[in-house]
Design a protein around this motif. Structure first.
Motif, mmCIF file in Angstrom:
data_model
loop_
_atom_site.group_PDB
_atom_site.id
_atom_site.type_symbol
_atom_site.label_atom_id
_atom_site.label_comp_id
_atom_site.label_asym_id
_atom_site.label_seq_id
_atom_site.Cartn_x
_atom_site.Cartn_y
_atom_site.Cartn_z
ATOM 1 N N GLY A 81 69.494 9.023 120.812
ATOM 2 C CA GLY A 81 68.792 7.923 120.162
ATOM 3 C C GLY A 81 68.243 8.330 118.810
ATOM 4 O O GLY A 81 68.342 7.572 117.834
ATOM 5 N N LEU A 82 67.662 9.536 118.712
ATOM 6 C CA LEU A 82 67.149 10.017 117.430
ATOM 7 C C LEU A 82 68.259 10.138 116.399
ATOM 8 O O LEU A 82 68.115 9.712 115.244
ATOM 9 C CB LEU A 82 66.476 11.375 117.603
ATOM 10 N N LEU A 83 69.375 10.736 116.815
ATOM 11 C CA LEU A 83 70.488 10.924 115.887
ATOM 12 C C LEU A 83 71.060 9.575 115.448
ATOM 13 O O LEU A 83 71.384 9.380 114.275
ATOM 14 C CB LEU A 83 71.577 11.772 116.541
ATOM 15 N N ALA A 84 71.163 8.643 116.394
ATOM 16 C CA ALA A 84 71.675 7.313 116.062
ATOM 17 C C ALA A 84 70.736 6.588 115.106
ATOM 18 O O ALA A 84 71.175 5.892 114.179
ATOM 19 C CB ALA A 84 71.874 6.491 117.335
ATOM 20 N N ALA A 85 69.435 6.759 115.307
ATOM 21 C CA ALA A 85 68.450 6.116 114.426
ATOM 22 C C ALA A 85 68.580 6.634 113.004
ATOM 23 O O ALA A 85 68.596 5.860 112.042
ATOM 24 C CB ALA A 85 67.042 6.364 114.958
ATOM 25 N N GLY A 86 68.670 7.958 112.865
ATOM 26 C CA GLY A 86 68.827 8.531 111.533
ATOM 27 C C GLY A 86 70.127 8.113 110.882
ATOM 28 O O GLY A 86 70.169 7.783 109.689
ATOM 29 N N LEU A 87 71.206 8.101 111.667
ATOM 30 C CA LEU A 87 72.520 7.726 111.136
ATOM 31 C C LEU A 87 72.533 6.271 110.681
ATOM 32 O O LEU A 87 73.016 5.957 109.579
ATOM 33 C CB LEU A 87 73.591 7.953 112.201
ATOM 34 N N MET A 88 72.002 5.369 111.494
ATOM 35 C CA MET A 88 72.003 3.956 111.135
ATOM 36 C C MET A 88 71.138 3.694 109.904
ATOM 37 O O MET A 88 71.518 2.924 109.013
ATOM 38 C CB MET A 88 71.512 3.119 112.312
ATOM 39 N N ALA A 89 69.967 4.340 109.839
ATOM 40 C CA ALA A 89 69.113 4.170 108.660
ATOM 41 C C ALA A 89 69.814 4.694 107.415
ATOM 42 O O ALA A 89 69.717 4.094 106.332
ATOM 43 C CB ALA A 89 67.779 4.897 108.867
ATOM 44 N N GLY A 90 70.545 5.817 107.554
ATOM 45 C CA GLY A 90 71.296 6.353 106.420
ATOM 46 C C GLY A 90 72.406 5.423 105.974
ATOM 47 O O GLY A 90 72.635 5.245 104.765
ATOM 48 N N ILE A 91 73.101 4.806 106.929
ATOM 49 C CA ILE A 91 74.172 3.858 106.585
ATOM 50 C C ILE A 91 73.600 2.643 105.858
ATOM 51 O O ILE A 91 74.155 2.182 104.848
ATOM 52 C CB ILE A 91 74.926 3.424 107.868
ATOM 53 N N VAL A 92 72.482 2.117 106.363
ATOM 54 C CA VAL A 92 71.844 0.967 105.716
ATOM 55 C C VAL A 92 71.423 1.339 104.291
ATOM 56 O O VAL A 92 71.626 0.567 103.341
ATOM 57 C CB VAL A 92 70.636 0.486 106.536
#
Length: 322
Positions: A81-92
């Motif tokens: 979940g942490l990694l997905a959160a960082g990845l999604m925020a980076g994509i946005v």
């Protein structure tokens, strides 16, 4: 109040202050080192919080299914979940960086706060995405059951402190590298940096994405701590304004100052809550939040007037680790 009760309050305070310290470090990458006037911290906060919640929550069943109408519920571990959160925020950040990072100063600030509000309103109105205005409840916490519930915050405090240390070390290494020195050169004078052959736009994009990734991780940590989120959490006051006050108080351009400012401002914010509740008559309690906001605003004005560089101020030496 017993000693155990006092310790519980202090631990809860430390957890939230540490999470805000992570946000402050991320904003320091944007503003303190790169000069990016990002007033949209709350947007990346929301993306990280909702992403981690949806990735780690299990599909709702029974009565809970009638309350929660989320589309994605993958039941993955906390770290995922942490990694997905960082990845999604980076994509946005990468997607919105193209039209916004070519803007300067006030125009960038206006666009980022507008985008942050758009993100919040999407989560608020699109119920199919993350249950709309009702938000999400029952967000899982890591290592639950390891200790009695009354002592769990100690476990979570250890987790957020470890994340803070890792983020601090990563940002310190990056800022003290040639990459970080280019960012500071761009902040001081984009024309000169471009004349030296640096691709100003792509360096700003890199800084924007890195800061957003850290903000997304901070949002995830907040969601798993509170176990419930809704769009009101990500309003500009709570999600952006406080983080800016923390960074300015501690000293932009100084990572230790960013952390110090987060703890001081959150202490003031929490302390004024207790003070206002005791001093304001019950019939005026509806105005209590505005009194707290006024006190924080006065603090910010005093900082800008008396010590605009913040408590610690910007570090002038950036190559000690090289």
């Amino acid at each position: 109040m017993t000693l155990a009760g006092i310790l519980a309050i202090l631990v809860q305070f430390a957890v939230v202050a540490t999470i805000y310290a992570i946000f402050s470090l991320a904003l320091n990458v944007h503003w303190g080192y790169s000069g990016l006037f990002n007033i949209g911290v709350a947007g990346f906060f929301a993306v990280g919080a909702y992403t981690s919640a949806l990735v780690t929550m299990s599909p709702a069943t029974g009565e809970q299914a009638q309350y929660i109408n989320q589309v994605v519920a993958l039941g993955q571990p906390f770290v995922v979940g942490l990694l997905a959160a960082g990845l999604m925020a980076g994509i946005v950040a990468f997607l919105i960086g193209f039209p916004t990072l070519r803007l300067r100063d006030d125009y960038l600030a206006i666009s980022t706060i507008g985008i942050a509000e758009t993100i919040r309103l999407i989560f608020n109105t699109e119920r199919w995405l993350a249950n709309g205005a009702r938000g999400l409840v029952g967000i899982p916490q890591p290592l639950q059951g390891l200790v009695p519930p009354a002592r769990y915050n100690w476990i979570y405090l250890a987790i957020v402190v470890v994340v803070l240390i890792l983020v601090y070390i990563a940002i310190e290494r990056g800022i003290r590298s040639p990459w970080g020195r280019v960012l500071r050169a761009i902040r001081e004078d984009e024309v000169v940096a471009e004349a030296m052959g640096k691709d100003v736009f792509w360096f700003k994009m890199q800084a924007f994405v890195v800061g957003a990734v850290v903000m997304g991780i901070g949002g995830a940590l907040y969601a798993h701590f509170t176990r419930a989120i809704d769009p009101t959490v990500f309003e500009p006051l709570f999600g952006t304004f406080l983080v800016w006050v923390m960074l300015i108080l501690g000293g932009s351009g100084n990572n230790r100052g960013a952390i110090l400012g987060a703890f001081i401002v959150w202490g003031i914010w929490s302390g004024t809550n207790v003070m206002v509740r005791r001093m304001v008559p019950v019939e005026y309690m509806a105005q209590a939040p505005y009194i707290r906001l006024m006190l924080i605003g006065l603090l910010l004005i005093l900082i800008l007037l008396l010590r605009p560089q913040g408590i610690l101020g910007e570090e002038k030496e950036v190559s000690r680790l090289q």
